[in-house]
Design a protein around this motif. Structure first.
Motif, PDB file in Angstrom:
ATOM      1  N   GLY A  98       0.849  -1.189   0.000  1.00  0.00           N
ATOM      2  CA  GLY A  98       0.000   0.000   0.000  1.00  0.00           C
ATOM      3  C   GLY A  98       0.886   1.241   0.000  1.00  0.00           C
ATOM      4  N   LEU A 102       0.352   4.647  -2.199  1.00  0.00           N
ATOM      5  CA  LEU A 102       0.231   6.009  -1.655  1.00  0.00           C
ATOM      6  C   LEU A 102       1.197   6.965  -2.366  1.00  0.00           C
ATOM      7  CD1 LEU A 102      -0.217   4.938   2.040  1.00  0.00           C
ATOM      8  CD2 LEU A 102      -1.695   6.611   0.915  1.00  0.00           C
ATOM      9  N   TYR A 126       2.417   8.793   6.231  1.00  0.00           N
ATOM     10  CA  TYR A 126       1.857   9.770   5.273  1.00  0.00           C
ATOM     11  C   TYR A 126       2.787  10.983   5.198  1.00  0.00           C
ATOM     12  CZ  TYR A 126      -2.666   7.257   5.566  1.00  0.00           C
ATOM     13  OH  TYR A 126      -3.668   6.310   5.532  1.00  0.00           O
ATOM     14  N   ASN A 174      -5.687   3.827  11.265  1.00  0.00           N
ATOM     15  CA  ASN A 174      -4.455   3.612  12.011  1.00  0.00           C
ATOM     16  C   ASN A 174      -3.951   5.029  12.276  1.00  0.00           C
ATOM     17  OD1 ASN A 174      -1.908   3.150  12.950  1.00  0.00           O
ATOM     18  ND2 ASN A 174      -1.087   2.277  11.062  1.00  0.00           N
ATOM     19  N   SER A 233      -4.002  -3.253   0.386  1.00  0.00           N
ATOM     20  CA  SER A 233      -2.793  -4.036   0.647  1.00  0.00           C
ATOM     21  C   SER A 233      -3.162  -5.436   1.107  1.00  0.00           C
ATOM     22  CB  SER A 233      -2.008  -3.333   1.758  1.00  0.00           C
ATOM     23  OG  SER A 233      -0.959  -4.144   2.205  1.00  0.00           O
ATOM     24  N   ARG A 244       4.856  -7.559   0.410  1.00  0.00           N
ATOM     25  CA  ARG A 244       4.979  -6.241  -0.228  1.00  0.00           C
ATOM     26  C   ARG A 244       4.091  -6.141  -1.464  1.00  0.00           C
ATOM     27  NH1 ARG A 244       4.807  -4.128   2.815  1.00  0.00           N
ATOM     28  NH2 ARG A 244       5.442  -2.155   1.893  1.00  0.00           N
ATOM     29  N   TYR A 322      -5.584  -1.090  16.370  1.00  0.00           N
ATOM     30  CA  TYR A 322      -4.840  -0.094  17.137  1.00  0.00           C
ATOM     31  C   TYR A 322      -5.800   0.693  18.013  1.00  0.00           C
ATOM     32  CZ  TYR A 322      -1.755  -0.810  13.131  1.00  0.00           C
ATOM     33  OH  TYR A 322      -0.984  -1.363  12.141  1.00  0.00           O
TER      34      TYR A 322
HETATM   35  C1  PLP Z   1      -2.786   2.812   7.365  1.00  0.00           C
HETATM   36  C2  PLP Z   1      -1.709   2.117   6.629  1.00  0.00           C
HETATM   37  N1  PLP Z   1      -1.570   2.357   5.334  1.00  0.00           N
HETATM   38  C3  PLP Z   1      -0.601   1.775   4.610  1.00  0.00           C
HETATM   39  C4  PLP Z   1       0.289   0.908   5.214  1.00  0.00           C
HETATM   40  C5  PLP Z   1       1.364   0.320   4.364  1.00  0.00           C
HETATM   41  O1  PLP Z   1       1.159  -1.004   4.188  1.00  0.00           O
HETATM   42  P1  PLP Z   1       2.000  -1.912   3.166  1.00  0.00           P
HETATM   43  O2  PLP Z   1       2.649  -2.965   4.017  1.00  0.00           O
HETATM   44  O3  PLP Z   1       0.955  -2.469   2.286  1.00  0.00           O
HETATM   45  O4  PLP Z   1       2.966  -1.052   2.461  1.00  0.00           O
HETATM   46  C6  PLP Z   1       0.176   0.616   6.573  1.00  0.00           C
HETATM   47  C7  PLP Z   1       1.123  -0.293   7.238  1.00  0.00           C
HETATM   48  O5  PLP Z   1       1.139  -0.456   8.434  1.00  0.00           O
HETATM   49  C8  PLP Z   1      -0.853   1.239   7.303  1.00  0.00           C
HETATM   50  O6  PLP Z   1      -1.020   1.024   8.597  1.00  0.00           O
END
Ligand code: PLP
Length: 396
Positions: A98, A102, A126, A174, A233, A244, A322
Motif C-alpha cells: 500500500g 500512496l 503519510y 491507524n 494491501s 509487499r 490499534y
Molecule cells: C494505514 C496504513 N496504510 C498503509 C500501510 C502500508 O502497508 P504496506 O505494508 O501495504 O505497504 C500501513 C502499514 O502499516 C498502514 O497502517
C-alpha cells in the motif's frame, strides 16, 4: 563532503521505529519486551498462499506486467465486487505494498507545494510519502473525546485553499481504530465534489471491523467515480506484510494512466509475492471469521484493561487493530523510553509508540501512545499489568 538533499534532511523518522535502539539495548540486557508499538500481526499467513510459492515451477523469475498479473487483477476485481466495490481489472494497479500505492497517488495528483488535508492523528508514514512527493500535509484535528470521529465538515472547508488537491482518510484508522460511518463518507463525498478534489481512502484494514459494523468504501459511492482513489494491501488482510503487495484502485482513467507511468518506471511488482497474493484470494471466509473473532476479543481485553488503569482514557476502536490511549503523564516519548531503559517488572517491559508522531500539529498528542493489539490475549493482559505498575512508578 557532498551534501545531502533538503528533501532527504526533511524526511521524518518513523515514530514507530525510532525507539528500536532502546529496545535492542533492553533485549541485550536480557529483558523480555511486549511489542505493542508496531502493527506486525502474529496471525498465521494463509497456508494456500505460502504453498503457492513453494509449489511452483518457475524457470525464469521474470518481470511481470507493470500493473501486475492480469490473472491476479481479475481475481482481485472479483474479490472487491463481492465486497460491494464494483471495479474491473482495468481500475486496478498492483503495487509494492500500500506504501507504493500512496506514493503513486501523491505523485499522480499533486505537484510540489500542493496540499492534502488529512484528519489527524494519522498513519505517520503519510508524512514521509508527502515529503517524498513535495506535498504539504494540512491536518484537521480529530479528538479522543469524540472517539476520533470525523471532524465537522466546516473545519475541512476552512482549510481548503487553491493548492488543496485531496482529502486523505484512513478507514478504519491507524492509529485510532475509528471506522467512518456511511454518513461521514457521504459528507466527505459531497465536499470533494463541491471543491473538485480527490478523496483518497486508505482501506488497508477494511476487513477488520468489529461488533458487526460495516465498512463503507469510497469506491462504492455513486457519482464519486472521478474523485475516489482507494489504497489497499495484502499486508494486514492475510498477515502477509513481508509480501509487499498492495493496490491502487480508481475509476478515474486519467489518474490510472498517470499512476501507470509511475508503475512502468519501477517496472513491476514482485513476482513471487503476486503468486502468493493471488492464491490468498482463495482463503476461505472461515479464516477471516476466526481472525476477526481473535482481534475482537483482544480488543475487548485491551480496552477493558486500559480503562481499568486510573487516569487512562481510551477511544474504543471499531476497526483495524490499534488504539490511542491517553496516559496520566506529560511526555509519552520520555515514558516510552523510560519503559525500555529503566523499568522492568519481573524482567519484562512493554514497548509503545508515542502518539505525537501521528499528529502533524506540533505539541499535540504528547500524553498519548498508540497501542497495537497484535499480541495474544495472555500477553496483552500481562502488558496491561506492566503498564499499570509502570505508570505508578513513573509518576512517583
Ligand atoms: C494505514 C496504513 N496504510 C498503509 C500501510 C502500508 O502497508 P504496506 O505494508 O501495504 O505497504 C500501513 C502499514 O502499516 C498502514 O497502517
Amino acid at each position: 563532503m557532498p551534501s545531502i538533499s533538503k528533501k532527504g534532511l526533511s524526511m521524518p523518522e518513523s515514530p514507530i521505529r525510532k525507539l528500536v535502539p532502546y529496545a535492542e539495548a533492553a533485549i541485550k540486557k536480557g529483558r523480555i519486551i511486549y511489542q505493542l508499538n508496531i502493527g506486525q500481526p502474529d496471525i498465521k499467513t494463509p497456508s494456500n498462499a505460502l504453498a503457492a510459492v513453494k509449489n511452483n515451477d518457475i524457470d525464469v523469475l521474470s518481470y511481470s506486467h507493470s500493473a501486475g498479473f492480469e490473472s491476479y487483477r481479475e481475481k482481485l476485481a472479483q474479490y472487491y465486487t463481492n465486497h460491494d466495490i464494483k471495479v474491473s481489472s482495468n481500475d486496478l494497479i498492483i503495487t509494492t505494498g500500500g506504501s507504493e500505492a500512496l506514493l503513486f497517488t501523491m505523485g499522480s495528483i499533486a505537484d510540489a507545494g500542493d496540499e492534502v488535508i488529512i484528519p489527524e492523528p494519522f498513519y505517520a508514514n503519510y508524512n514521509g510519502f508527502a515529503t517524498s512527493s513535495g506535498v504539504t500535509v494540512v491536518p484537521v484535528k480529530s479528538k479522543i473525546e469524540d472517539g476520533f470521529a470525523l471532524p465537522p465538515i466546516s473545519e475541512f472547508e476552512d482549510l481548503i485553499t487553491p493548492r488543496t488537491k485531496a482529502i486523505l482518510i484512513c478507514n478504519p484508522g491507524n492509529p485510532t481504530g475509528y471506522l467512518y460511518t456511511q454518513e461521514e463518507i457521504q459528507q466527505l463525498a459531497e465536499i470533494v465534489k463541491k471543491h473538485d478534489l480527490f478523496l483518497v481512502a486508505d482501506e488497508v484494514y477494511r476487513e477488520f471491523a468489529y461488533e458487526g459494523a460495516k465498512h463503507y468504501s469510497v469506491m462504492s459511492i455513486p457519482g464519486l467515480e472521478e474523485h475516489a482513489i482507494m489504497i489497499d494491501s495484502v499486508s494486514k488482510r492475510y498477515s502477509m506484510c513481508g509480501a509487499r503487495i498492495g493496490c491502487l484502485a480508481s475509476k478515474n482513467k486519467q489518474v490510472m494512466a498517470t499512476a501507470m507511468k509511475f508503475a512502468q518506471a519501477r517496472l513491476s511488482p514482485p513476482t513471487f509475492a503476486q503468486i502468493a497474493s493471488e492464491a490468498a484470494l482463495d482463503t476461505p471466509q472461515s479464516y477471516f471469521d476466526e481472525v476477526i473473532e481473535e482481534y475482537s476479543s483482544r480488543r475487548n481485553t485491551l480496552i477493558a484493561g486500559l480503562e481499568g488503569i486510573e487516569g487512562v482514557k481510551v477511544a474504543k476502536p471499531m476497526g483495524a487493530f490499534y488504539c490511542i490511549a491517553q496516559l496520566p503523564i506529560d511526555d509519552a516519548e520520555d515514558f516510552a523510553k523510560w519503559l525500555l531503559e529503566s523499568f522492568q517488572l519481573n524482567n519484562e517491559t512493554v514497548m509503545v509508540a508515542p502518539a505525537a508522531g501521528f499528529y502533524s500539529t506540533p505539541n499535540t498528542g504528547l500524553n498519548q501512545v498508540r497501542i497495537a493489539y497484535v499480541l495474544k490475549e495472555e500477553d496483552l493482559l500481562r502488558s496491561i499489568e506492566i503498564l499499570k505498575v509502570a505508570l505508578k512508578e513513573y509518576k512517583a
